[in-house]
Design an enzyme around this catalytic site. Structure first.
Site, PDB file in Angstrom:
ATOM      1  N   LYS A 198       5.698   6.587  36.626  1.00 61.26           N
ATOM      2  CA  LYS A 198       5.111   7.845  36.822  1.00 61.26           C
ATOM      3  C   LYS A 198       5.208   8.593  35.462  1.00 61.26           C
ATOM      4  O   LYS A 198       6.120   8.400  34.447  1.00 61.26           O
ATOM      5  CB  LYS A 198       5.883   8.527  37.931  1.00 61.26           C
ATOM      6  CG  LYS A 198       7.354   8.664  37.749  1.00 61.26           C
ATOM      7  CD  LYS A 198       7.957   8.866  39.125  1.00 61.26           C
ATOM      8  CE  LYS A 198       9.512   9.027  38.914  1.00 61.26           C
ATOM      9  NZ  LYS A 198      10.252   9.097  40.196  1.00 61.26           N
ATOM     10  N   TYR A 243      16.228  31.181  12.546  1.00 63.75           N
ATOM     11  CA  TYR A 243      15.879  32.164  13.503  1.00 63.75           C
ATOM     12  C   TYR A 243      17.292  32.509  14.252  1.00 63.75           C
ATOM     13  O   TYR A 243      18.134  31.737  14.471  1.00 63.75           O
ATOM     14  CB  TYR A 243      14.869  32.030  14.625  1.00 63.75           C
ATOM     15  CG  TYR A 243      13.757  31.710  14.140  1.00 63.75           C
ATOM     16  CD1 TYR A 243      12.784  32.843  13.726  1.00 63.75           C
ATOM     17  CD2 TYR A 243      12.894  30.615  14.234  1.00 63.75           C
ATOM     18  CE1 TYR A 243      11.685  32.931  13.302  1.00 63.75           C
ATOM     19  CE2 TYR A 243      11.596  30.672  13.934  1.00 63.75           C
ATOM     20  CZ  TYR A 243      10.843  31.797  13.417  1.00 63.75           C
ATOM     21  OH  TYR A 243       9.569  31.733  13.091  1.00 63.75           O
TER      22      TYR A 243
HETATM   23  C1  LIG Z   1      11.290   7.963  40.086  1.00 62.74           C
HETATM   24  C2  LIG Z   1      11.616   7.117  41.374  1.00 62.74           C
HETATM   25  C3  LIG Z   1      12.563   5.980  41.269  1.00 62.74           C
HETATM   26  C4  LIG Z   1      12.605   5.383  39.761  1.00 62.74           C
HETATM   27  O1  LIG Z   1      14.061   6.016  39.568  1.00 62.74           O
HETATM   28  P1  LIG Z   1      14.840   5.370  38.213  1.00 62.74           P
HETATM   29  O2  LIG Z   1      16.189   6.081  38.250  1.00 62.74           O
HETATM   30  O3  LIG Z   1      14.142   5.697  36.816  1.00 62.74           O
HETATM   31  O4  LIG Z   1      14.894   3.937  38.155  1.00 62.74           O
HETATM   32  C5  LIG Z   1      12.823   4.973  42.200  1.00 62.74           C
HETATM   33  N1  LIG Z   1      12.328   5.643  43.548  1.00 62.74           N
HETATM   34  C6  LIG Z   1      11.563   6.602  43.525  1.00 62.74           C
HETATM   35  C7  LIG Z   1      11.124   7.109  45.034  1.00 62.74           C
HETATM   36  C8  LIG Z   1      11.152   7.543  42.529  1.00 62.74           C
HETATM   37  O5  LIG Z   1      10.557   8.712  42.634  1.00 62.74           O
END
Ligand SMILES: *Cc1c(COP(=O)(O)O)cnc(C)c1O
Length: 371
Positions: free
Chosen positions: A36, A263
């Protein structure tokens, strides 16, 4: 045209190697490689074929365009949505994307049941059980509702899952409690679930720290990109970072003691100094929160960020480097140089963030070079 001032490199080979290592830890369970958010900023389109070649059974995504990217590549892989979708997303998915949907409410289950029945094509779904994450899904106490969902027509229950809230924490009591609750419910549903239903609870931290033998599938993101999965537990050393970021020295100037830099004039030189400016800032994804806190590598030395990080310029103190620092010299923002290394986690810790936020920003704001 390539960018000349910053180089964000992603190693597909390292990504593949990490996945192969993780598959060894979890064998014979299946793996959902979580991609994702554009593969945590590393580039979904470029890396999805690598994930499949390395043995991903599933790719985990959130949005339909992400699924479309995978389908357009023609990859032979299942796709799982890692949040609950909306009706519009379901319709598109059923028509052309073939996403296995997460279901965590009776309303969504009813919607998909009707859609599957109407088309005479059962919709593959994973039941999401909230055992302590507190964000979404059925509470594990809603057993009667869950049984009702299991009996709906038009659904093909391919998985039952939960998500851990503190698998990366110092102690795992709460995670163990989540596991107990989940398997207690899973047991009570035995007669309602298909024999081959996938049971999955583990994210990266749990996969690296706990046995996954009760899981027929694990969902792993962070560990595949070689970033830390817990502040309190080191990754196995064979998991290596996939992304690195370099830039170049834009200018070096002698700055007298007592002058202010950047800045807000937030840094004052305490001595006659050599200050180098770098052609990157938060416009390139280098976190603005690293003002007076960041570290970069030049000539194999760690050099502190001084003053504000601007949109496209960052200043660092190179006074202590014995060799002359010159216009165009290599600067490592994340990665190794000589004997030194800066990892995403080190920078993230400096401003109470997580490595993924830096991966994401760097990946979204720059072209990635794949090696
Ligand atoms: C994003 C996600 C994962 C992966 O998590 P990591 O800690 O990056 O391995 C696993 N399960 C769900 C439901 C997620 O949304």
């Amino acid at each position: 045209m390539s960018q000349h001032h910053i180089e964000v490199k992603v190693s597909a080979q390292t990504f593949a190697d990490n996945i192969l290592h993780i598959r060894e830890y979890i064998s014979p369970s299946q793996i959902c490689v979580v991609m994702k958010a554009n593969a945590y900023g590393h580039g979904l389109k470029a890396l999805a074929p690598t994930a499949v070649k390395a043995g991903a059974n599933y790719i985990g995504i959130c949005t339909n365009p992400e699924a479309a990217t995978i389908r357009d590549l023609g990859l032979d892989v299942k796709i799982m949505r890692l949040r609950m979708g909306f009706p519009e997303e379901f319709e598109e998915s059923i028509d052309s994307l073939d996403i296995e949907e997460q279901v965590g409410s009776l309303e969504a289950a009813d919607y998909l049941s009707a859609a599957g029945s109407k088309r005479n094509q059962p919709i593959p779904v994973h039941l999401n059980i909230d055992t302590g994450m507190g964000r979404s899904g059925f509470f594990s106490s809603q057993i009667e509702t869950i049984k009702q969902v299991c009996c709906l027509p038009g659904l093909n229950i391919v998985g039952i899952m939960t998500h851990f809230a503190t698998a990366d924490g110092k102690e795992l009591t709460f995670t163990q409690k989540q596991i107990e609750d989940f398997y207690c419910l899973r047991q009570a549903l035995n007669n309602y679930l298909p024999d081959k239903v996938l049971t999955h609870t583990h994210n990266s931290a749990a996969t690296v720290r706990l046995t996954s033998k009760c899981n027929s599938l694990v969902r792993v993101g962070a560990a595949c990109y070689g970033v830390r999965t817990s502040q309190d537990f080191a990754n196995p050393p064979e998991l290596k970072p996939v992304m690195s970021i370099k830039t170049k020295v834009a200018q070096v100037r002698k700055v007298a003691a007592g002058k202010t830099i950047g800045y807000g004039s937030l840094f004052t030189t305490k001595r006659d100094s050599l200050i180098a400016s770098l052609p990157v800032g938060f416009g390139e994804g280098y976190p603005r929160a690293l003002f007076n806190k960041g570290i970069v590598l030049i000539n194999g030395y760690r050099c502190p960020v001084v003053g504000r990080v601007s949109l496209n310029i960052t200043t660092v103190d190179v006074t202590d480097i014995p060799e002359e620092v010159k216009w165009g010299d290599e600067v490592v923002l994340v990665g190794s140089q000589g004997k030194e290394e800066i990892i995403f986690e080190e920078l993230a810790d400096k401003f109470q963030s997580v490595h993924t936020e830096i991966n994401l920003m760097a990946g979204f704001m720059n072209q990635i070079t794949y090696i």
